[in-house]
Design a protein around this motif. Structure first.
Motif, mmCIF file in Angstrom:
data_model
loop_
_atom_site.group_PDB
_atom_site.id
_atom_site.type_symbol
_atom_site.label_atom_id
_atom_site.label_comp_id
_atom_site.label_asym_id
_atom_site.label_seq_id
_atom_site.Cartn_x
_atom_site.Cartn_y
_atom_site.Cartn_z
ATOM 1 N N SER A 41 -68.136 34.783 -25.301
ATOM 2 C CA SER A 41 -68.519 33.413 -24.986
ATOM 3 C C SER A 41 -68.361 33.129 -23.493
ATOM 4 C CB SER A 41 -67.710 32.429 -25.819
ATOM 5 O OG SER A 41 -68.101 31.108 -25.546
ATOM 6 N N VAL A 42 -67.233 32.545 -23.124
ATOM 7 C CA VAL A 42 -66.993 32.142 -21.734
ATOM 8 C C VAL A 42 -66.997 33.357 -20.804
ATOM 9 C CG1 VAL A 42 -65.258 31.149 -20.192
ATOM 10 C CG2 VAL A 42 -65.685 30.112 -22.429
ATOM 11 N N SER A 43 -67.558 33.152 -19.621
ATOM 12 C CA SER A 43 -67.570 34.225 -18.631
ATOM 13 C C SER A 43 -66.943 33.733 -17.330
ATOM 14 C CB SER A 43 -68.998 34.695 -18.366
ATOM 15 O OG SER A 43 -69.022 35.680 -17.351
ATOM 16 N N THR A 44 -66.306 34.667 -16.644
ATOM 17 C CA THR A 44 -65.717 34.372 -15.340
ATOM 18 C C THR A 44 -66.276 35.357 -14.317
ATOM 19 O OG1 THR A 44 -63.670 33.617 -16.371
ATOM 20 C CG2 THR A 44 -63.577 34.155 -14.034
ATOM 21 N N LEU A 45 -66.757 34.830 -13.213
ATOM 22 C CA LEU A 45 -67.196 35.663 -12.085
ATOM 23 C C LEU A 45 -66.112 35.555 -11.022
ATOM 24 C CD1 LEU A 45 -69.528 37.315 -10.695
ATOM 25 C CD2 LEU A 45 -70.261 35.143 -9.707
ATOM 26 N N THR A 46 -65.562 36.679 -10.622
ATOM 27 C CA THR A 46 -64.484 36.697 -9.638
ATOM 28 C C THR A 46 -64.978 37.352 -8.359
ATOM 29 O OG1 THR A 46 -62.813 36.842 -11.377
ATOM 30 C CG2 THR A 46 -62.133 37.467 -9.151
ATOM 31 N N ILE A 47 -64.714 36.691 -7.256
ATOM 32 C CA ILE A 47 -65.018 37.263 -5.949
ATOM 33 C C ILE A 47 -63.700 37.437 -5.216
ATOM 34 C CG2 ILE A 47 -66.390 37.089 -3.843
ATOM 35 C CD1 ILE A 47 -68.096 34.964 -5.263
ATOM 36 N N LEU A 62 -77.244 39.089 -10.597
ATOM 37 C CA LEU A 62 -75.954 39.735 -10.381
ATOM 38 C C LEU A 62 -75.546 40.604 -11.560
ATOM 39 C CD1 LEU A 62 -73.899 36.813 -8.753
ATOM 40 C CD2 LEU A 62 -75.083 38.698 -7.609
ATOM 41 N N ILE A 63 -75.466 39.991 -12.742
ATOM 42 C CA ILE A 63 -74.953 40.723 -13.899
ATOM 43 C C ILE A 63 -75.444 40.072 -15.181
ATOM 44 C CG2 ILE A 63 -72.813 39.405 -14.034
ATOM 45 C CD1 ILE A 63 -71.370 42.085 -14.722
ATOM 46 N N TYR A 64 -75.523 40.865 -16.219
ATOM 47 C CA TYR A 64 -76.056 40.411 -17.502
ATOM 48 C C TYR A 64 -75.165 40.934 -18.625
ATOM 49 C CZ TYR A 64 -79.292 41.288 -21.497
ATOM 50 O OH TYR A 64 -79.878 41.397 -22.731
ATOM 51 N N ARG A 116 -77.117 34.566 -7.964
ATOM 52 C CA ARG A 116 -76.683 33.963 -6.711
ATOM 53 C C ARG A 116 -77.923 33.457 -5.975
ATOM 54 N NH1 ARG A 116 -73.320 37.430 -2.335
ATOM 55 N NH2 ARG A 116 -75.250 38.681 -2.265
ATOM 56 N N GLN A 117 -77.817 32.261 -5.450
ATOM 57 C CA GLN A 117 -78.925 31.670 -4.701
ATOM 58 C C GLN A 117 -78.402 31.259 -3.337
ATOM 59 O OE1 GLN A 117 -80.704 28.054 -6.327
ATOM 60 N NE2 GLN A 117 -82.730 28.749 -5.706
ATOM 61 N N SER A 118 -78.800 32.008 -2.327
ATOM 62 C CA SER A 118 -78.365 31.696 -0.976
ATOM 63 C C SER A 118 -79.369 30.766 -0.325
ATOM 64 C CB SER A 118 -78.237 32.979 -0.145
ATOM 65 O OG SER A 118 -77.340 33.876 -0.764
ATOM 66 N N LEU A 119 -78.914 30.064 0.715
ATOM 67 C CA LEU A 119 -79.755 29.067 1.378
ATOM 68 C C LEU A 119 -81.054 29.695 1.844
ATOM 69 C CD1 LEU A 119 -79.730 26.109 2.276
ATOM 70 C CD2 LEU A 119 -78.873 26.878 4.484
ATOM 71 N N GLY A 120 -82.160 29.119 1.402
ATOM 72 C CA GLY A 120 -83.466 29.604 1.832
ATOM 73 C C GLY A 120 -83.899 30.898 1.192
ATOM 74 N N PRO A 168 -73.282 42.690 -5.679
ATOM 75 C CA PRO A 168 -73.511 43.099 -4.285
ATOM 76 C C PRO A 168 -72.434 43.996 -3.695
ATOM 77 C CG PRO A 168 -72.948 40.768 -4.415
ATOM 78 C CD PRO A 168 -73.096 41.230 -5.810
ATOM 79 N N SER A 169 -71.232 43.922 -4.198
ATOM 80 C CA SER A 169 -70.175 44.790 -3.685
ATOM 81 C C SER A 169 -69.067 44.886 -4.719
ATOM 82 C CB SER A 169 -69.611 44.233 -2.367
ATOM 83 O OG SER A 169 -68.719 43.166 -2.620
ATOM 84 N N ASP A 170 -68.103 45.783 -4.467
ATOM 85 C CA ASP A 170 -67.008 45.944 -5.429
ATOM 86 C C ASP A 170 -66.021 44.781 -5.361
ATOM 87 O OD1 ASP A 170 -65.286 48.569 -3.514
ATOM 88 O OD2 ASP A 170 -65.753 46.480 -3.050
#
Lengths: 113, 111
Positions: A73-79, A46-48, A36-40, A61-63
Protein backbone atom coordinates in the motif's frame (compact mmCIF):
# COMPACT_ATOMS: atom_id res chain seq x y z
CA UNK A 1 -13.54 7.59 -2.71
CA UNK A 2 -10.27 9.17 -1.67
CA UNK A 3 -7.68 9.82 -4.34
CA UNK A 4 -3.94 9.47 -4.14
CA UNK A 5 -2.51 11.52 -1.30
CA UNK A 6 1.04 12.67 -0.77
CA UNK A 7 2.83 14.20 2.17
CA UNK A 8 4.28 16.59 2.88
CA UNK A 9 2.92 18.93 0.24
CA UNK A 10 6.02 21.09 0.54
CA UNK A 11 9.44 20.36 1.95
CA UNK A 12 12.40 22.68 2.33
CA UNK A 13 15.64 21.09 3.41
CA UNK A 14 19.31 21.83 3.58
CA UNK A 15 21.81 20.28 1.24
CA UNK A 16 23.12 17.01 2.68
CA UNK A 17 20.04 16.18 4.72
CA UNK A 18 17.87 13.10 4.12
CA UNK A 19 14.20 13.47 3.21
CA UNK A 20 11.28 11.05 3.11
CA UNK A 21 8.29 11.55 0.88
CA UNK A 22 5.13 9.57 1.42
CA UNK A 23 2.46 8.34 -0.97
CA UNK A 24 -0.90 6.79 -0.10
CA UNK A 25 -2.37 5.17 -3.20
CA UNK A 26 -6.03 4.66 -3.97
CA UNK A 27 -7.33 1.72 -1.98
CA UNK A 28 -7.23 -1.47 -4.04
CA UNK A 29 -4.70 -0.19 -6.56
CA UNK A 30 -1.90 -2.70 -6.94
CA UNK A 31 0.48 -0.54 -8.94
CA UNK A 32 2.27 2.53 -7.65
CA UNK A 33 4.59 4.90 -9.53
CA UNK A 34 6.96 7.69 -8.57
CA UNK A 35 7.92 10.51 -10.94
CA UNK A 36 10.01 13.64 -10.71
CA UNK A 37 9.11 16.88 -12.45
CA UNK A 38 11.81 19.51 -12.51
CA UNK A 39 11.19 23.14 -13.40
CA UNK A 40 10.65 23.46 -17.12
CA UNK A 41 11.14 19.76 -17.69
CA UNK A 42 8.87 16.85 -18.35
CA UNK A 43 7.96 14.01 -16.05
CA UNK A 44 10.82 11.68 -15.28
CA UNK A 45 9.88 8.12 -14.36
CA UNK A 46 11.62 6.97 -11.17
CA UNK A 47 10.24 3.65 -9.98
CA UNK A 48 7.26 1.37 -10.36
CA UNK A 49 5.81 -1.13 -7.87
CA UNK A 50 3.39 -3.84 -9.02
CA UNK A 51 1.85 -6.03 -6.36
CA UNK A 52 4.47 -7.98 -4.45
CA UNK A 53 6.95 -8.07 -7.31
CA UNK A 54 10.39 -6.55 -6.91
CA UNK A 55 10.27 -2.97 -8.18
CA UNK A 56 12.05 -1.80 -11.30
CA UNK A 57 14.62 0.65 -9.90
CA UNK A 58 16.32 1.46 -13.19
CA UNK A 59 14.77 4.92 -13.35
CA UNK A 60 16.21 6.09 -10.03
CA UNK A 61 18.75 8.85 -10.83
CA UNK A 62 21.36 7.81 -8.29
CA UNK A 63 21.98 5.45 -5.38
CA UNK A 64 20.94 8.26 -3.03
CA UNK A 65 17.36 7.53 -4.08
CA UNK A 66 15.47 4.56 -2.72
CA UNK A 67 11.83 3.61 -2.38
CA UNK A 68 9.85 1.02 -0.56
CA UNK A 69 6.27 -0.04 -0.42
CA UNK A 70 5.04 -1.58 2.80
CA UNK A 71 2.21 -4.09 2.76
CA UNK A 72 1.46 -3.37 -0.86
CA UNK A 73 0.00 0.00 0.00
CA UNK A 74 1.83 3.07 1.31
CA UNK A 75 5.12 3.95 -0.34
CA UNK A 76 8.03 6.06 0.84
CA UNK A 77 10.60 7.67 -1.44
CA UNK A 78 13.81 8.48 0.42
CA UNK A 79 16.49 10.81 -0.83
CA UNK A 80 19.73 10.67 1.12
CA UNK A 81 22.30 13.47 1.26
CA UNK A 82 20.08 15.76 -0.79
CA UNK A 83 21.63 17.96 -3.46
CA UNK A 84 20.29 21.18 -4.95
CA UNK A 85 19.56 19.41 -8.23
CA UNK A 86 17.10 17.19 -6.34
CA UNK A 87 14.77 20.19 -6.06
CA UNK A 88 11.64 19.27 -7.98
CA UNK A 89 8.04 18.21 -7.63
CA UNK A 90 7.79 14.51 -6.80
CA UNK A 91 4.59 12.96 -8.06
CA UNK A 92 3.08 9.65 -7.09
CA UNK A 93 0.44 7.76 -9.03
CA UNK A 94 -1.42 4.51 -8.62
CA UNK A 95 -3.33 2.26 -10.98
CA UNK A 96 -5.65 -0.69 -10.62
CA UNK A 97 -3.28 -2.99 -12.47
CA UNK A 98 0.16 -2.85 -13.92
CA UNK A 99 0.56 -0.05 -16.47
CA UNK A 100 -3.15 0.79 -16.29
CA UNK A 101 -4.66 4.26 -16.12
CA UNK A 102 -2.69 6.18 -13.53
CA UNK A 103 -4.25 8.52 -11.03
CA UNK A 104 -1.92 11.14 -9.64
CA UNK A 105 -1.49 12.72 -6.27
CA UNK A 106 -0.95 16.47 -5.85
CA UNK A 107 2.80 16.07 -5.51
CA UNK A 108 5.44 17.05 -2.99
CA UNK A 109 7.42 20.17 -3.80
CA UNK A 110 10.97 19.68 -2.59
CA UNK A 111 13.39 22.56 -2.32
CA UNK A 112 16.98 21.87 -1.36
CA UNK A 113 18.84 24.96 -0.21
CA UNK B 1 16.68 11.10 -26.17
CA UNK B 2 13.02 11.75 -25.62
CA UNK B 3 10.82 8.69 -26.09
CA UNK B 4 7.71 10.75 -26.75
CA UNK B 5 7.83 14.02 -28.65
CA UNK B 6 5.04 16.53 -28.25
CA UNK B 7 4.31 19.48 -30.46
CA UNK B 8 3.90 22.30 -30.18
CA UNK B 9 5.73 23.06 -26.94
CA UNK B 10 3.39 25.93 -26.24
CA UNK B 11 0.24 27.30 -27.73
CA UNK B 12 -1.60 30.58 -27.25
CA UNK B 13 -5.06 30.74 -28.76
CA UNK B 14 -8.02 33.05 -28.67
CA UNK B 15 -11.09 31.74 -26.87
CA UNK B 16 -13.35 29.90 -29.28
CA UNK B 17 -10.57 28.70 -31.57
CA UNK B 18 -9.82 25.07 -32.30
CA UNK B 19 -6.40 23.57 -31.64
CA UNK B 20 -4.47 20.32 -32.01
CA UNK B 21 -1.62 18.87 -29.97
CA UNK B 22 0.47 16.00 -31.30
CA UNK B 23 2.36 13.21 -29.59
CA UNK B 24 4.80 11.09 -31.61
CA UNK B 25 6.74 7.97 -30.73
CA UNK B 26 9.43 6.10 -32.61
CA UNK B 27 8.13 2.86 -31.13
CA UNK B 28 4.78 1.13 -31.06
CA UNK B 29 2.53 2.42 -28.32
CA UNK B 30 0.73 -0.21 -26.28
CA UNK B 31 -1.33 2.28 -24.41
CA UNK B 32 -1.47 6.03 -24.94
CA UNK B 33 -2.75 8.32 -22.22
CA UNK B 34 -3.55 12.00 -22.23
CA UNK B 35 -3.33 14.02 -19.06
CA UNK B 36 -3.85 17.65 -18.18
CA UNK B 37 -1.88 19.45 -15.50
CA UNK B 38 -3.00 22.78 -14.17
CA UNK B 39 -0.17 25.00 -13.06
CA UNK B 40 1.11 23.90 -9.67
CA UNK B 41 -1.24 20.93 -9.44
CA UNK B 42 -1.23 17.21 -10.07
CA UNK B 43 -2.14 15.45 -13.31
CA UNK B 44 -5.72 14.81 -14.31
CA UNK B 45 -6.47 11.82 -16.52
CA UNK B 46 -8.30 12.72 -19.73
CA UNK B 47 -8.38 9.70 -22.03
CA UNK B 48 -6.71 6.42 -22.86
CA UNK B 49 -6.32 4.91 -26.32
CA UNK B 50 -5.16 1.40 -27.09
CA UNK B 51 -6.31 0.33 -30.50
CA UNK B 52 -4.93 1.64 -33.77
CA UNK B 53 -7.42 4.04 -35.32
CA UNK B 54 -9.23 4.52 -32.02
CA UNK B 55 -10.87 7.86 -31.33
CA UNK B 56 -12.41 9.05 -28.08
CA UNK B 57 -14.18 12.23 -27.15
CA UNK B 58 -15.07 13.90 -23.90
CA UNK B 59 -16.92 17.17 -23.99
CA UNK B 60 -14.94 19.30 -26.45
CA UNK B 61 -11.78 17.22 -26.40
CA UNK B 62 -11.12 14.46 -28.94
CA UNK B 63 -8.11 12.18 -28.99
CA UNK B 64 -7.04 9.83 -31.78
CA UNK B 65 -4.42 7.11 -32.07
CA UNK B 66 -3.21 6.49 -35.60
CA UNK B 67 -3.39 3.09 -37.28
CA UNK B 68 0.30 2.37 -36.75
CA UNK B 69 -0.03 3.25 -33.07
CA UNK B 70 2.91 5.61 -33.14
CA UNK B 71 1.19 8.97 -33.07
CA UNK B 72 -1.70 10.50 -31.22
CA UNK B 73 -3.42 13.84 -31.52
CA UNK B 74 -5.54 15.76 -29.06
CA UNK B 75 -8.01 18.19 -30.55
CA UNK B 76 -9.91 20.84 -28.62
CA UNK B 77 -12.91 22.43 -30.27
CA UNK B 78 -14.03 25.96 -29.38
CA UNK B 79 -11.39 26.41 -26.68
CA UNK B 80 -12.25 28.05 -23.38
CA UNK B 81 -10.08 29.56 -20.63
CA UNK B 82 -10.80 26.46 -18.54
CA UNK B 83 -8.85 24.41 -21.09
CA UNK B 84 -5.64 26.22 -20.17
CA UNK B 85 -2.88 24.11 -18.66
CA UNK B 86 -0.18 21.69 -19.64
CA UNK B 87 -1.20 18.69 -21.72
CA UNK B 88 0.93 15.60 -21.41
CA UNK B 89 0.85 12.38 -23.36
CA UNK B 90 2.07 9.26 -21.62
CA UNK B 91 2.67 5.78 -22.89
CA UNK B 92 3.55 2.25 -22.10
CA UNK B 93 5.91 1.17 -24.82
CA UNK B 94 6.62 -2.17 -23.25
CA UNK B 95 10.36 -1.71 -23.48
CA UNK B 96 10.46 -2.49 -19.81
CA UNK B 97 8.58 -1.72 -16.65
CA UNK B 98 8.63 1.98 -17.36
CA UNK B 99 6.11 4.56 -18.35
CA UNK B 100 7.10 7.52 -20.48
CA UNK B 101 5.67 11.00 -20.67
CA UNK B 102 6.06 13.56 -23.40
CA UNK B 103 7.59 16.95 -22.69
CA UNK B 104 4.20 18.58 -22.49
CA UNK B 105 2.34 21.31 -24.34
CA UNK B 106 1.51 24.49 -22.48
CA UNK B 107 -1.85 25.88 -23.57
CA UNK B 108 -2.99 29.43 -22.88
CA UNK B 109 -6.47 30.51 -23.90
CA UNK B 110 -7.02 34.24 -24.12
CA UNK B 111 -10.56 35.36 -23.19
Amino acid sequence: GAGVSQSPSNKVTEKGKDVELRCDPISGHTALYWYRQSLGQGLEFLIYFQGNSAPDKSGLPSDRFSAERTGGSVSTLTIQRTQQEDSAVYLCASSLGGMGTQYFGPGTRLLVL
Amino acid sequence: SQELEQSPQSLIVQEGKNLTINCTSSKTLYGLYWYKQKYGEGLIFLMMLQKGGEEKSHEKITAKLDEKKQQSSLHITASQPSHAGIYLCGADMSTGNQFYFGTGTSLTVIP
